[in-house]
Enzyme design. Sequence first.
Site, PDB file in Angstrom:
ATOM      1  CB  VAL A   1       3.618 -20.647 -17.664  1.00  0.00           C
ATOM      2  CG1 VAL A   1       5.092 -20.307 -17.464  1.00  0.00           C
ATOM      3  CG2 VAL A   1       2.777 -19.377 -17.605  1.00  0.00           C
TER       4      VAL A   1
ATOM      5  CG  HIS B   1     -24.783  15.657  -1.591  1.00  0.00           C
ATOM      6  ND1 HIS B   1     -24.616  14.877  -2.709  1.00  0.00           N
ATOM      7  CD2 HIS B   1     -24.715  16.949  -2.008  1.00  0.00           C
ATOM      8  CE1 HIS B   1     -24.478  15.662  -3.767  1.00  0.00           C
ATOM      9  NE2 HIS B   1     -24.526  16.924  -3.365  1.00  0.00           N
TER      10      HIS B   1
ATOM     11  N   GLY C   1       0.174 -15.228 -13.084  1.00  0.00           N
ATOM     12  CA  GLY C   1      -0.941 -15.239 -12.142  1.00  0.00           C
ATOM     13  C   GLY C   1      -1.571 -13.866 -12.029  1.00  0.00           C
TER      14      GLY C   1
ATOM     15  CE  LYS D   1      -2.277  -2.577  -0.481  1.00  0.00           C
ATOM     16  NZ  LYS D   1      -2.309  -4.022  -0.367  1.00  0.00           N
TER      17      LYS D   1
ATOM     18  CB  ALA E   1      -4.073  -9.250   7.210  1.00  0.00           C
TER      19      ALA E   1
HETATM   20  P1  NAI Z   1      -4.200 -15.774  -5.904  1.00  0.00           P
HETATM   21  O1  NAI Z   1      -4.720 -17.077  -5.434  1.00  0.00           O
HETATM   22  O2  NAI Z   1      -4.933 -14.528  -5.581  1.00  0.00           O
HETATM   23  O3  NAI Z   1      -4.039 -15.797  -7.495  1.00  0.00           O
HETATM   24  C1  NAI Z   1      -3.205 -16.693  -8.153  1.00  0.00           C
HETATM   25  C2  NAI Z   1      -3.545 -16.682  -9.628  1.00  0.00           C
HETATM   26  O4  NAI Z   1      -2.536 -17.398 -10.313  1.00  0.00           O
HETATM   27  C3  NAI Z   1      -4.867 -17.354  -9.939  1.00  0.00           C
HETATM   28  O5  NAI Z   1      -5.634 -16.520 -10.763  1.00  0.00           O
HETATM   29  C4  NAI Z   1      -4.443 -18.649 -10.638  1.00  0.00           C
HETATM   30  O6  NAI Z   1      -5.377 -19.081 -11.598  1.00  0.00           O
HETATM   31  C5  NAI Z   1      -3.133 -18.239 -11.289  1.00  0.00           C
HETATM   32  N1  NAI Z   1      -2.206 -19.340 -11.555  1.00  0.00           N
HETATM   33  C6  NAI Z   1      -1.930 -20.394 -10.742  1.00  0.00           C
HETATM   34  N2  NAI Z   1      -0.990 -21.172 -11.330  1.00  0.00           N
HETATM   35  C7  NAI Z   1      -0.662 -20.598 -12.512  1.00  0.00           C
HETATM   36  C8  NAI Z   1       0.253 -20.921 -13.567  1.00  0.00           C
HETATM   37  N3  NAI Z   1       1.032 -21.991 -13.489  1.00  0.00           N
HETATM   38  N4  NAI Z   1       0.309 -20.082 -14.634  1.00  0.00           N
HETATM   39  C9  NAI Z   1      -0.467 -18.982 -14.711  1.00  0.00           C
HETATM   40  N5  NAI Z   1      -1.353 -18.644 -13.750  1.00  0.00           N
HETATM   41  C10 NAI Z   1      -1.445 -19.436 -12.659  1.00  0.00           C
HETATM   42  O7  NAI Z   1      -2.698 -15.757  -5.382  1.00  0.00           O
HETATM   43  P2  NAI Z   1      -1.693 -14.560  -5.114  1.00  0.00           P
HETATM   44  O8  NAI Z   1      -1.989 -13.385  -5.948  1.00  0.00           O
HETATM   45  O9  NAI Z   1      -0.351 -15.198  -5.181  1.00  0.00           O
HETATM   46  O10 NAI Z   1      -2.037 -14.168  -3.621  1.00  0.00           O
HETATM   47  C11 NAI Z   1      -1.875 -15.137  -2.593  1.00  0.00           C
HETATM   48  C12 NAI Z   1      -2.775 -14.862  -1.440  1.00  0.00           C
HETATM   49  O11 NAI Z   1      -2.426 -13.654  -0.801  1.00  0.00           O
HETATM   50  C13 NAI Z   1      -4.212 -14.777  -1.848  1.00  0.00           C
HETATM   51  O12 NAI Z   1      -4.894 -15.826  -1.200  1.00  0.00           O
HETATM   52  C14 NAI Z   1      -4.684 -13.460  -1.348  1.00  0.00           C
HETATM   53  O13 NAI Z   1      -5.870 -13.607  -0.625  1.00  0.00           O
HETATM   54  C15 NAI Z   1      -3.590 -12.959  -0.432  1.00  0.00           C
HETATM   55  N6  NAI Z   1      -3.404 -11.521  -0.644  1.00  0.00           N
HETATM   56  C16 NAI Z   1      -4.410 -10.663  -0.321  1.00  0.00           C
HETATM   57  C17 NAI Z   1      -4.298  -9.326  -0.576  1.00  0.00           C
HETATM   58  C18 NAI Z   1      -5.433  -8.431  -0.285  1.00  0.00           C
HETATM   59  O14 NAI Z   1      -6.327  -8.818   0.439  1.00  0.00           O
HETATM   60  N7  NAI Z   1      -5.488  -7.232  -0.844  1.00  0.00           N
HETATM   61  C19 NAI Z   1      -3.085  -8.765  -1.160  1.00  0.00           C
HETATM   62  C20 NAI Z   1      -2.122  -9.754  -1.511  1.00  0.00           C
HETATM   63  C21 NAI Z   1      -2.297 -11.072  -1.236  1.00  0.00           C
END
Ligand code: NAI
Length: 479
Positions: A251, A458, A194, A58, A334
Amino acid sequence: MSEQFDVIVIGGGPGGYVAAIRAAQLGMNVACVDEWKNSKGGPALGGTCTNVGCIPSKALLQSSEHFDHAGHHFAEHGISVSGLSLDVTRMVARKDTVVKQNNDGIAYLFKKNKVSFFHGRASFVKAVNSTDGGGYEIKVIGAAEEALAGKQIIVATGSSARALPGTPFDEDMILSNDGALRIGAVPKKLGLIGSGVIGLEMGSVWRRLGAEVTVLEALPIFLGAVDEQIAKEAHKAFVKQGLKIELGVSVGDINKSKKGVSVAWTNAKGDPQALEVDKLIVSIGRVPNTVGLNAEAVGLQLDERGAIVVDDQCRTSLAGVWAVGDVVRGPMLAHKAEEEGVAVAERMAGQHGHVNFNTIPWVIYTNPEIAWVGQTEQQLKAAGRAYKAGTFPFLANGRARALGDTTGMVKMLADAATDEILGVHIVGPMASELIAECVVAMEFRASSEDIARICHAHPSLSEATKEAALAVDKRTLNF
Ligand code: NAI
Protein backbone atom coordinates in the site's frame (compact mmCIF):
# COMPACT_ATOMS: atom_id res chain seq x y z
CA MET A 1 -5.86 10.27 52.23
CA SER A 2 -6.21 7.64 49.51
CA GLU A 3 -9.09 5.19 49.46
CA GLN A 4 -7.57 1.76 50.22
CA PHE A 5 -8.25 -1.48 48.34
CA ASP A 6 -6.80 -4.98 48.33
CA VAL A 7 -6.87 -4.92 44.53
CA ILE A 8 -7.23 -2.14 41.96
CA VAL A 9 -8.02 -3.31 38.44
CA ILE A 10 -7.18 -0.78 35.73
CA GLY A 11 -9.49 -1.40 32.77
CA GLY A 12 -13.05 -2.72 32.65
CA GLY A 13 -12.85 -4.85 29.49
CA PRO A 14 -13.21 -8.66 29.47
CA GLY A 15 -9.84 -9.13 31.20
CA GLY A 16 -10.35 -6.44 33.84
CA TYR A 17 -14.01 -6.75 34.76
CA VAL A 18 -13.85 -10.53 35.05
CA ALA A 19 -10.67 -10.31 37.19
CA ALA A 20 -12.42 -7.76 39.45
CA ILE A 21 -15.47 -9.99 39.91
CA ARG A 22 -13.40 -13.12 40.61
CA ALA A 23 -11.18 -11.27 43.12
CA ALA A 24 -14.29 -9.96 44.90
CA GLN A 25 -15.79 -13.47 44.94
CA LEU A 26 -12.60 -14.62 46.67
CA GLY A 27 -13.11 -12.10 49.47
CA MET A 28 -10.91 -9.20 48.34
CA ASN A 29 -11.89 -5.55 48.55
CA VAL A 30 -11.74 -4.58 44.87
CA ALA A 31 -11.86 -1.38 42.81
CA CYS A 32 -12.09 -1.27 39.03
CA VAL A 33 -11.24 1.91 37.10
CA ASP A 34 -12.41 2.38 33.52
CA GLU A 35 -12.55 5.51 31.40
CA TRP A 36 -14.77 4.43 28.47
CA LYS A 37 -17.60 6.91 27.89
CA ASN A 38 -20.96 6.30 26.23
CA SER A 39 -22.50 8.91 23.92
CA LYS A 40 -23.83 10.79 26.97
CA GLY A 41 -20.48 10.85 28.74
CA GLY A 42 -21.47 8.17 31.24
CA PRO A 43 -19.57 4.94 31.89
CA ALA A 44 -19.62 2.17 29.30
CA LEU A 45 -18.08 -0.89 30.93
CA GLY A 46 -16.84 -3.78 28.83
CA GLY A 47 -13.96 -2.22 26.90
CA THR A 48 -13.30 -2.71 23.21
CA CYS A 49 -15.09 -6.08 23.14
CA THR A 50 -18.38 -4.66 24.37
CA ASN A 51 -18.27 -1.16 22.91
CA VAL A 52 -16.50 -1.40 19.55
CA GLY A 53 -15.54 -5.03 19.05
CA CYS A 54 -16.99 -8.49 19.58
CA ILE A 55 -20.50 -7.56 20.67
CA PRO A 56 -21.47 -4.75 18.25
CA SER A 57 -19.85 -6.53 15.30
CA LYS A 58 -21.91 -9.64 16.03
CA ALA A 59 -25.07 -7.51 16.28
CA LEU A 60 -24.38 -6.06 12.81
CA LEU A 61 -23.37 -9.45 11.43
CA GLN A 62 -26.74 -10.81 12.53
CA SER A 63 -28.65 -7.90 10.98
CA SER A 64 -26.75 -8.11 7.72
CA GLU A 65 -27.28 -11.87 7.61
CA HIS A 66 -31.05 -11.39 7.96
CA PHE A 67 -30.97 -8.88 5.11
CA ASP A 68 -28.91 -11.21 2.95
CA HIS A 69 -31.23 -14.14 3.66
CA ALA A 70 -34.35 -12.13 2.94
CA GLY A 71 -32.87 -10.84 -0.31
CA HIS A 72 -31.17 -13.97 -1.59
CA HIS A 73 -32.24 -17.13 0.21
CA PHE A 74 -35.89 -16.81 1.26
CA ALA A 75 -37.09 -17.55 -2.29
CA GLU A 76 -35.62 -21.07 -2.26
CA HIS A 77 -37.75 -21.74 0.85
CA GLY A 78 -40.83 -20.59 -1.03
CA ILE A 79 -40.98 -17.31 0.84
CA SER A 80 -41.31 -14.24 -1.31
CA VAL A 81 -40.45 -10.79 -0.12
CA SER A 82 -41.35 -7.63 -1.92
CA GLY A 83 -40.26 -4.13 -1.14
CA LEU A 84 -37.24 -5.26 0.88
CA SER A 85 -35.42 -2.22 2.19
CA LEU A 86 -32.70 -1.34 4.60
CA ASP A 87 -32.71 1.22 7.40
CA VAL A 88 -29.06 1.46 8.43
CA THR A 89 -29.85 4.03 11.15
CA ARG A 90 -32.20 1.58 12.81
CA MET A 91 -29.75 -1.31 12.37
CA VAL A 92 -27.01 0.73 14.06
CA ALA A 93 -29.44 1.85 16.80
CA ARG A 94 -30.28 -1.81 17.53
CA LYS A 95 -26.57 -2.55 17.74
CA ASP A 96 -26.19 0.35 20.21
CA THR A 97 -29.01 -1.09 22.34
CA VAL A 98 -27.28 -4.48 22.43
CA VAL A 99 -24.07 -2.73 23.51
CA LYS A 100 -25.88 -0.81 26.24
CA GLN A 101 -27.48 -4.00 27.60
CA ASN A 102 -23.99 -5.43 27.95
CA ASN A 103 -22.59 -2.22 29.53
CA ASP A 104 -25.41 -2.20 32.06
CA GLY A 105 -25.01 -5.92 32.69
CA ILE A 106 -21.42 -5.42 33.83
CA ALA A 107 -22.39 -2.45 36.06
CA TYR A 108 -25.02 -4.72 37.65
CA LEU A 109 -22.44 -7.50 38.16
CA PHE A 110 -20.11 -5.01 39.90
CA LYS A 111 -22.89 -4.04 42.32
CA LYS A 112 -23.81 -7.68 42.90
CA ASN A 113 -20.20 -8.58 43.69
CA LYS A 114 -19.46 -5.35 45.61
CA VAL A 115 -16.75 -4.15 43.23
CA SER A 116 -16.21 -0.37 43.63
CA PHE A 117 -16.26 1.29 40.22
CA PHE A 118 -14.42 4.52 39.36
CA HIS A 119 -15.11 6.25 36.04
CA GLY A 120 -11.93 7.88 34.79
CA ARG A 121 -8.38 7.34 33.61
CA ALA A 122 -6.03 5.62 36.02
CA SER A 123 -2.28 6.03 36.20
CA PHE A 124 0.48 4.97 38.56
CA VAL A 125 1.69 7.62 41.02
CA LYS A 126 4.19 5.75 43.17
CA ALA A 127 4.93 2.61 45.13
CA VAL A 128 3.85 2.85 48.77
CA ASN A 129 6.52 2.09 51.41
CA SER A 130 6.12 -1.28 53.06
CA THR A 131 6.01 0.51 56.45
CA ASP A 132 2.86 2.25 55.16
CA GLY A 133 1.25 -1.04 54.05
CA GLY A 134 3.00 -1.44 50.65
CA GLY A 135 1.27 -1.57 47.29
CA TYR A 136 0.78 1.31 44.86
CA GLU A 137 -0.87 4.70 44.73
CA ILE A 138 -3.13 5.19 41.71
CA LYS A 139 -4.54 8.48 40.46
CA VAL A 140 -7.94 8.50 38.74
CA ILE A 141 -8.85 11.45 36.55
CA GLY A 142 -12.55 11.52 35.79
CA ALA A 143 -15.16 14.15 36.58
CA ALA A 144 -12.92 14.79 39.60
CA GLU A 145 -9.46 13.60 40.57
CA GLU A 146 -9.31 10.75 43.10
CA ALA A 147 -6.44 9.03 44.86
CA LEU A 148 -6.63 5.28 45.43
CA ALA A 149 -4.18 2.85 46.96
CA GLY A 150 -4.07 -0.87 46.20
CA LYS A 151 -1.98 -3.62 47.75
CA GLN A 152 -2.07 -5.31 44.36
CA ILE A 153 -2.78 -3.94 40.89
CA ILE A 154 -4.04 -5.69 37.76
CA VAL A 155 -3.42 -3.78 34.54
CA ALA A 156 -5.98 -4.71 31.86
CA THR A 157 -5.89 -1.64 29.64
CA GLY A 158 -6.39 -3.47 26.33
CA SER A 159 -5.29 -2.35 22.88
CA SER A 160 -6.07 0.20 20.16
CA ALA A 161 -6.24 -0.07 16.39
CA ARG A 162 -2.91 0.46 14.65
CA ALA A 163 -2.98 3.22 12.04
CA LEU A 164 -0.98 3.19 8.83
CA PRO A 165 1.99 5.56 9.18
CA GLY A 166 0.93 9.03 7.96
CA THR A 167 -2.76 8.06 7.72
CA PRO A 168 -4.45 8.70 11.08
CA PHE A 169 -8.01 7.49 11.64
CA ASP A 170 -10.61 10.24 11.19
CA GLU A 171 -13.48 7.74 11.78
CA ASP A 172 -15.34 9.38 8.91
CA MET A 173 -13.51 8.18 5.82
CA ILE A 174 -10.49 6.39 7.30
CA LEU A 175 -11.99 4.00 9.81
CA SER A 176 -10.77 1.77 12.61
CA ASN A 177 -12.99 -0.96 14.06
CA ASP A 178 -14.78 1.85 15.92
CA GLY A 179 -15.83 3.89 12.87
CA ALA A 180 -16.48 0.70 10.86
CA LEU A 181 -19.33 -0.08 13.28
CA ARG A 182 -20.87 3.39 12.93
CA ILE A 183 -21.10 3.89 9.16
CA GLY A 184 -24.40 5.69 8.68
CA ALA A 185 -25.27 4.53 5.15
CA VAL A 186 -24.05 1.63 3.02
CA PRO A 187 -20.96 2.86 1.14
CA LYS A 188 -21.02 2.09 -2.57
CA LYS A 189 -17.36 1.17 -2.50
CA LEU A 190 -15.55 0.06 0.62
CA GLY A 191 -11.80 -0.56 0.87
CA LEU A 192 -10.13 -2.63 3.53
CA ILE A 193 -6.46 -2.72 4.36
CA GLY A 194 -5.55 -6.02 6.05
CA SER A 195 -7.43 -9.27 5.59
CA GLY A 196 -7.20 -10.23 9.25
CA VAL A 197 -10.04 -10.93 11.61
CA ILE A 198 -11.50 -7.42 11.72
CA GLY A 199 -11.13 -6.82 7.99
CA LEU A 200 -12.98 -9.99 7.06
CA GLU A 201 -15.75 -9.56 9.64
CA MET A 202 -16.41 -5.93 8.70
CA GLY A 203 -16.01 -6.66 5.00
CA SER A 204 -18.65 -9.40 5.30
CA VAL A 205 -21.13 -7.08 7.03
CA TRP A 206 -20.93 -4.26 4.52
CA ARG A 207 -20.77 -6.55 1.48
CA ARG A 208 -23.99 -8.26 2.56
CA LEU A 209 -25.61 -4.87 2.91
CA GLY A 210 -24.64 -4.06 -0.67
CA ALA A 211 -21.18 -2.46 -0.64
CA GLU A 212 -18.58 -3.41 -3.24
CA VAL A 213 -15.70 -4.52 -1.01
CA THR A 214 -12.01 -4.73 -1.93
CA VAL A 215 -9.48 -6.09 0.55
CA LEU A 216 -5.77 -5.28 0.20
CA GLU A 217 -3.55 -7.69 2.11
CA ALA A 218 0.24 -7.44 2.40
CA LEU A 219 0.90 -11.14 2.91
CA PRO A 220 1.06 -13.36 -0.18
CA ILE A 221 -1.14 -15.98 1.51
CA PHE A 222 -4.71 -15.66 2.74
CA LEU A 223 -5.25 -16.04 6.51
CA GLY A 224 -1.71 -17.21 7.23
CA ALA A 225 -2.49 -18.33 10.80
CA VAL A 226 -5.36 -20.56 9.68
CA ASP A 227 -4.96 -24.18 8.54
CA GLU A 228 -4.15 -23.90 4.80
CA GLN A 229 -6.93 -26.23 3.62
CA ILE A 230 -9.50 -24.34 5.70
CA ALA A 231 -8.16 -20.94 4.57
CA LYS A 232 -8.42 -22.04 0.91
CA GLU A 233 -12.02 -23.18 1.42
CA ALA A 234 -12.89 -19.88 3.12
CA HIS A 235 -11.15 -17.86 0.37
CA LYS A 236 -13.19 -19.70 -2.26
CA ALA A 237 -16.42 -18.93 -0.39
CA PHE A 238 -15.61 -15.23 0.10
CA VAL A 239 -14.62 -14.73 -3.54
CA LYS A 240 -17.84 -16.49 -4.66
CA GLN A 241 -19.80 -14.05 -2.49
CA GLY A 242 -18.16 -11.15 -4.32
CA LEU A 243 -15.43 -10.04 -1.91
CA LYS A 244 -12.40 -8.88 -3.92
CA ILE A 245 -9.25 -10.03 -2.12
CA GLU A 246 -5.84 -8.87 -3.36
CA LEU A 247 -2.86 -10.63 -1.76
CA GLY A 248 0.82 -9.68 -1.67
CA VAL A 249 0.07 -5.98 -2.11
CA SER A 250 2.08 -3.00 -1.04
CA VAL A 251 0.00 0.00 0.00
CA GLY A 252 1.36 3.42 -1.00
CA ASP A 253 -0.10 6.92 -0.70
CA ILE A 254 -3.59 7.37 0.66
CA ASN A 255 -5.40 10.61 -0.15
CA LYS A 256 -8.76 11.94 0.95
CA SER A 257 -10.95 14.23 -1.10
CA LYS A 258 -14.58 15.31 -0.98
CA LYS A 259 -15.43 12.37 -3.25
CA GLY A 260 -13.74 9.70 -1.14
CA VAL A 261 -10.44 8.02 -0.49
CA SER A 262 -7.89 7.01 -3.11
CA VAL A 263 -5.33 4.33 -2.31
CA ALA A 264 -2.26 3.80 -4.44
CA TRP A 265 -1.03 0.22 -4.25
CA THR A 266 1.09 -2.26 -6.15
CA ASN A 267 0.00 -5.81 -6.78
CA ALA A 268 2.03 -8.98 -6.17
CA LYS A 269 3.70 -8.56 -9.61
CA GLY A 270 4.75 -5.02 -8.73
CA ASP A 271 2.27 -3.30 -11.08
CA PRO A 272 1.00 0.04 -9.77
CA GLN A 273 -2.77 0.14 -9.10
CA ALA A 274 -5.29 2.63 -7.72
CA LEU A 275 -8.36 1.99 -5.60
CA GLU A 276 -11.07 4.64 -5.24
CA VAL A 277 -13.48 4.06 -2.36
CA ASP A 278 -16.06 5.95 -0.30
CA LYS A 279 -14.71 4.60 2.98
CA LEU A 280 -11.51 2.85 3.95
CA ILE A 281 -11.22 0.51 6.94
CA VAL A 282 -7.68 -0.01 8.18
CA SER A 283 -7.39 -3.27 10.13
CA ILE A 284 -3.69 -4.09 10.25
CA GLY A 285 -3.45 -5.20 13.86
CA ARG A 286 -3.61 -3.51 17.25
CA VAL A 287 -1.17 -1.93 19.70
CA PRO A 288 -1.18 -2.41 23.49
CA ASN A 289 -2.54 0.52 25.53
CA THR A 290 0.22 1.60 27.89
CA VAL A 291 0.54 5.28 26.98
CA GLY A 292 -0.65 7.44 29.89
CA LEU A 293 -0.29 4.67 32.46
CA ASN A 294 2.82 6.40 33.86
CA ALA A 295 4.55 3.01 33.97
CA GLU A 296 7.89 4.79 34.29
CA ALA A 297 6.91 6.28 37.68
CA VAL A 298 7.03 2.83 39.22
CA GLY A 299 9.51 1.18 36.82
CA LEU A 300 7.00 -1.17 35.20
CA GLN A 301 8.83 -2.93 32.34
CA LEU A 302 7.45 -2.63 28.81
CA ASP A 303 8.73 -4.36 25.68
CA GLU A 304 9.63 -2.72 22.34
CA ARG A 305 5.95 -2.86 21.21
CA GLY A 306 4.87 -1.04 24.38
CA ALA A 307 3.31 -4.21 25.82
CA ILE A 308 3.73 -4.96 29.52
CA VAL A 309 6.30 -7.70 30.05
CA VAL A 310 4.80 -10.63 31.98
CA ASP A 311 5.73 -14.22 32.76
CA ASP A 312 3.40 -17.11 31.96
CA GLN A 313 1.50 -16.37 35.18
CA CYS A 314 0.87 -12.71 34.23
CA ARG A 315 3.32 -11.37 36.83
CA THR A 316 5.02 -8.14 35.73
CA SER A 317 8.49 -6.88 36.65
CA LEU A 318 7.00 -5.37 39.84
CA ALA A 319 5.91 -7.32 42.91
CA GLY A 320 2.14 -7.03 43.36
CA VAL A 321 1.50 -5.76 39.80
CA TRP A 322 -0.10 -8.13 37.31
CA ALA A 323 -1.21 -7.58 33.70
CA VAL A 324 -3.68 -9.48 31.51
CA GLY A 325 -5.30 -9.43 28.07
CA ASP A 326 -4.36 -7.42 24.99
CA VAL A 327 -1.81 -5.32 26.92
CA VAL A 328 0.45 -8.41 27.31
CA ARG A 329 1.85 -11.08 24.96
CA GLY A 330 -0.38 -13.65 23.29
CA PRO A 331 -3.47 -13.49 21.10
CA MET A 332 -5.69 -10.43 21.43
CA LEU A 333 -8.85 -12.36 22.24
CA ALA A 334 -11.50 -11.45 24.81
CA HIS A 335 -11.76 -15.01 26.14
CA LYS A 336 -7.97 -15.28 26.56
CA ALA A 337 -8.07 -12.04 28.61
CA GLU A 338 -10.93 -13.40 30.75
CA GLU A 339 -9.08 -16.62 31.52
CA GLU A 340 -5.96 -14.68 32.48
CA GLY A 341 -8.04 -12.34 34.69
CA VAL A 342 -9.62 -15.24 36.57
CA ALA A 343 -6.27 -17.03 36.95
CA VAL A 344 -4.60 -13.88 38.36
CA ALA A 345 -7.40 -13.32 40.91
CA GLU A 346 -7.06 -16.94 42.01
CA ARG A 347 -3.26 -16.69 42.29
CA MET A 348 -3.68 -13.58 44.45
CA ALA A 349 -5.90 -15.65 46.73
CA GLY A 350 -3.20 -18.32 47.01
CA GLN A 351 -4.94 -20.67 44.59
CA HIS A 352 -3.46 -22.24 41.47
CA GLY A 353 -5.16 -20.39 38.63
CA HIS A 354 -4.20 -21.83 35.27
CA VAL A 355 -4.61 -20.92 31.59
CA ASN A 356 -3.99 -23.56 28.95
CA PHE A 357 -2.70 -21.52 26.02
CA ASN A 358 -2.79 -24.64 23.81
CA THR A 359 -6.55 -24.89 23.91
CA ILE A 360 -7.61 -21.30 23.31
CA PRO A 361 -10.19 -21.36 20.51
CA TRP A 362 -10.10 -18.87 17.64
CA VAL A 363 -13.21 -17.76 15.77
CA ILE A 364 -13.65 -15.51 12.76
CA TYR A 365 -17.30 -14.54 12.51
CA THR A 366 -17.70 -14.41 8.76
CA ASN A 367 -20.13 -16.44 6.74
CA PRO A 368 -18.99 -19.20 6.61
CA GLU A 369 -17.58 -18.94 10.11
CA ILE A 370 -14.01 -20.09 10.71
CA ALA A 371 -13.01 -21.62 14.04
CA TRP A 372 -10.10 -23.66 15.27
CA VAL A 373 -8.24 -24.96 18.28
CA GLY A 374 -4.78 -26.45 18.54
CA GLN A 375 -2.25 -26.87 15.77
CA THR A 376 -2.65 -26.50 12.03
CA GLU A 377 -1.47 -29.11 9.53
CA GLN A 378 1.36 -26.79 8.43
CA GLN A 379 2.52 -26.38 12.05
CA LEU A 380 2.57 -30.15 12.57
CA LYS A 381 4.54 -30.62 9.34
CA ALA A 382 7.03 -27.93 10.37
CA ALA A 383 7.47 -29.60 13.76
CA GLY A 384 8.02 -32.98 12.07
CA ARG A 385 5.17 -34.52 14.07
CA ALA A 386 3.58 -37.66 12.62
CA TYR A 387 -0.18 -37.10 12.37
CA LYS A 388 -3.37 -38.43 10.82
CA ALA A 389 -5.98 -36.11 9.29
CA GLY A 390 -9.71 -36.59 8.82
CA THR A 391 -12.10 -34.23 7.06
CA PHE A 392 -15.85 -34.24 6.64
CA PRO A 393 -17.73 -31.79 4.40
CA PHE A 394 -20.96 -30.10 5.55
CA LEU A 395 -22.31 -31.03 2.13
CA ALA A 396 -22.79 -34.55 3.51
CA ASN A 397 -24.43 -33.41 6.77
CA GLY A 398 -28.24 -33.63 6.89
CA ARG A 399 -28.74 -30.67 9.20
CA ALA A 400 -26.51 -28.45 7.03
CA ARG A 401 -28.57 -29.40 3.97
CA ALA A 402 -31.78 -28.59 5.80
CA LEU A 403 -30.29 -25.26 6.84
CA GLY A 404 -29.30 -24.59 3.25
CA ASP A 405 -25.74 -23.91 4.41
CA THR A 406 -23.40 -26.64 3.19
CA THR A 407 -20.18 -24.69 2.65
CA GLY A 408 -17.07 -25.94 4.38
CA MET A 409 -15.86 -28.83 6.48
CA VAL A 410 -14.59 -30.07 9.80
CA LYS A 411 -10.97 -31.21 9.84
CA MET A 412 -9.43 -33.15 12.69
CA LEU A 413 -5.73 -33.78 13.21
CA ALA A 414 -4.55 -36.49 15.58
CA ASP A 415 -1.21 -37.93 16.62
CA ALA A 416 -0.26 -40.84 14.36
CA ALA A 417 0.78 -43.06 17.25
CA THR A 418 -1.40 -42.11 20.22
CA ASP A 419 -4.44 -40.74 18.33
CA GLU A 420 -4.53 -37.71 20.70
CA ILE A 421 -6.34 -34.80 19.01
CA LEU A 422 -3.77 -32.14 18.10
CA GLY A 423 -6.03 -29.65 16.32
CA VAL A 424 -9.53 -29.19 14.95
CA HIS A 425 -10.30 -26.72 12.16
CA ILE A 426 -13.76 -25.79 10.99
CA VAL A 427 -15.06 -23.60 8.22
CA GLY A 428 -18.82 -23.65 7.91
CA PRO A 429 -22.13 -23.00 9.64
CA MET A 430 -21.97 -22.35 13.41
CA ALA A 431 -18.26 -23.16 13.55
CA SER A 432 -18.08 -20.83 16.58
CA GLU A 433 -20.37 -23.15 18.54
CA LEU A 434 -19.04 -26.43 17.14
CA ILE A 435 -15.48 -25.66 18.25
CA ALA A 436 -16.50 -25.83 21.94
CA GLU A 437 -16.77 -29.63 21.86
CA CYS A 438 -13.30 -29.82 20.33
CA VAL A 439 -11.84 -27.52 23.02
CA VAL A 440 -13.31 -29.75 25.74
CA ALA A 441 -11.93 -32.82 23.99
CA MET A 442 -8.44 -31.33 23.74
CA GLU A 443 -8.53 -30.05 27.33
CA PHE A 444 -9.19 -33.64 28.45
CA ARG A 445 -6.57 -34.90 25.97
CA ALA A 446 -9.14 -36.98 24.11
CA SER A 447 -8.28 -39.16 21.13
CA SER A 448 -10.11 -38.89 17.82
CA GLU A 449 -11.57 -42.30 18.65
CA ASP A 450 -13.15 -40.81 21.81
CA ILE A 451 -15.09 -38.31 19.67
CA ALA A 452 -15.94 -41.02 17.13
CA ARG A 453 -17.44 -43.21 19.86
CA ILE A 454 -19.54 -40.44 21.48
CA CYS A 455 -23.23 -40.36 20.53
CA HIS A 456 -23.96 -37.05 18.73
CA ALA A 457 -27.57 -35.90 18.29
CA HIS A 458 -29.14 -36.39 14.87
CA PRO A 459 -29.69 -34.31 12.88
CA SER A 460 -27.10 -31.81 14.08
CA LEU A 461 -24.08 -30.01 12.69
CA SER A 462 -22.04 -31.65 15.46
CA GLU A 463 -22.32 -34.94 13.58
CA ALA A 464 -19.80 -33.45 11.15
CA THR A 465 -17.28 -33.34 14.01
CA LYS A 466 -17.95 -36.99 14.83
CA GLU A 467 -17.61 -37.89 11.15
CA ALA A 468 -14.31 -35.97 10.90
CA ALA A 469 -13.11 -38.04 13.87
CA LEU A 470 -14.23 -41.21 12.04
CA ALA A 471 -12.41 -39.93 8.94
CA VAL A 472 -9.14 -39.88 10.91
CA ASP A 473 -9.51 -43.67 10.97
CA LYS A 474 -10.79 -43.69 7.36
CA ARG A 475 -14.24 -44.98 8.32
CA THR A 476 -16.77 -42.23 7.75
CA LEU A 477 -20.34 -43.49 7.65
CA ASN A 478 -21.98 -40.73 5.63
CA PHE A 479 -19.37 -39.76 3.06
P1 NAI B 1 -4.95 -9.11 12.37
O1 NAI B 1 -3.63 -9.26 13.02
O2 NAI B 1 -5.98 -10.17 12.54
O3 NAI B 1 -4.77 -8.92 10.79
C1 NAI B 1 -4.06 -7.86 10.24
C2 NAI B 1 -3.78 -8.16 8.79
O4 NAI B 1 -3.29 -6.98 8.18
C3 NAI B 1 -2.73 -9.23 8.59
O5 NAI B 1 -3.19 -10.19 7.68
C4 NAI B 1 -1.52 -8.45 8.07
O6 NAI B 1 -0.72 -9.20 7.19
C5 NAI B 1 -2.19 -7.29 7.34
N1 NAI B 1 -1.37 -6.09 7.21
C6 NAI B 1 -0.56 -5.54 8.15
N2 NAI B 1 0.00 -4.41 7.65
C7 NAI B 1 -0.48 -4.24 6.40
C8 NAI B 1 -0.29 -3.25 5.38
N3 NAI B 1 0.50 -2.20 5.58
N4 NAI B 1 -0.96 -3.41 4.21
C9 NAI B 1 -1.78 -4.46 4.00
N5 NAI B 1 -1.98 -5.42 4.92
C10 NAI B 1 -1.35 -5.31 6.11
O7 NAI B 1 -5.46 -7.69 12.85
P2 NAI B 1 -6.92 -7.07 12.94
O8 NAI B 1 -7.84 -7.66 11.96
O9 NAI B 1 -6.68 -5.60 12.93
O10 NAI B 1 -7.39 -7.54 14.37
C11 NAI B 1 -6.66 -7.13 15.52
C12 NAI B 1 -6.82 -8.09 16.64
O11 NAI B 1 -8.15 -8.11 17.11
C13 NAI B 1 -6.44 -9.49 16.25
O12 NAI B 1 -5.34 -9.86 17.05
C14 NAI B 1 -7.63 -10.32 16.58
O13 NAI B 1 -7.25 -11.43 17.34
C15 NAI B 1 -8.53 -9.43 17.40
N6 NAI B 1 -9.92 -9.65 17.00
C16 NAI B 1 -10.50 -10.86 17.22
C17 NAI B 1 -11.77 -11.13 16.79
C18 NAI B 1 -12.34 -12.47 16.98
O14 NAI B 1 -11.81 -13.23 17.76
N7 NAI B 1 -13.39 -12.85 16.26
C19 NAI B 1 -12.56 -10.11 16.11
C20 NAI B 1 -11.85 -8.90 15.88
C21 NAI B 1 -10.58 -8.70 16.33
